[in-house]
Motif scaffolding. Structure first.
Motif, PDB file in Angstrom:
ATOM      1  N   VAL A  52     -41.398  -0.817  21.421  1.00  8.60           N
ATOM      2  CA  VAL A  52     -42.110  -2.061  21.715  1.00  8.60           C
ATOM      3  C   VAL A  52     -43.327  -1.802  22.602  1.00  8.60           C
ATOM      4  N   ASN A  53     -44.249  -2.725  22.619  1.00  2.13           N
ATOM      5  CA  ASN A  53     -45.444  -2.683  23.472  1.00  2.13           C
ATOM      6  C   ASN A  53     -46.292  -1.435  23.265  1.00  2.13           C
ATOM      7  N   ASP A  54     -46.445  -1.009  22.016  1.00  2.00           N
ATOM      8  CA  ASP A  54     -47.289   0.142  21.685  1.00  2.00           C
ATOM      9  C   ASP A  54     -46.884   1.418  22.406  1.00  2.00           C
ATOM     10  N   ASN A  55     -45.597   1.650  22.556  1.00  2.00           N
ATOM     11  CA  ASN A  55     -45.070   2.903  23.080  1.00  2.00           C
ATOM     12  C   ASN A  55     -44.448   3.661  21.919  1.00  2.00           C
ATOM     13  N   PHE A  56     -44.458   4.995  22.015  1.00  2.00           N
ATOM     14  CA  PHE A  56     -43.982   5.813  20.916  1.00  2.00           C
ATOM     15  C   PHE A  56     -43.185   6.993  21.439  1.00  2.00           C
TER      16      PHE A  56
END
Length: 58
Positions: A30-34
């Motif tokens: 979520v929230n542009d985390n990878f």
């Protein structure tokens, strides 16, 4: 949009050896985390730091 399996440039500083290198996205969070996959030689570093032997969160 970045998807699982894409290759991205790591711009983080937690692992300076990989800053500026191209790594594969193992999982999208979520929230542009990878979670990024690292070469097998360095997976032991992650086990010590984050408990995830397959990638790093950035």
């Amino acid at each position: 949009m970045i998807n699982q399996g894409d290759k991205v440039k790591y711009i983080g500083t937690a692992l300076p050896k990989y800053t500026g290198k191209i790594l594969k996205v193992k999982k999208c969070l979520v929230n542009d985390n990878f979670i990024l996959s690292l070469p097998d030689d360095d997976k032991h570093i992650l086990e010590l730091k984050w408990g995830d032997r397959d990638g790093t969160i950035c």
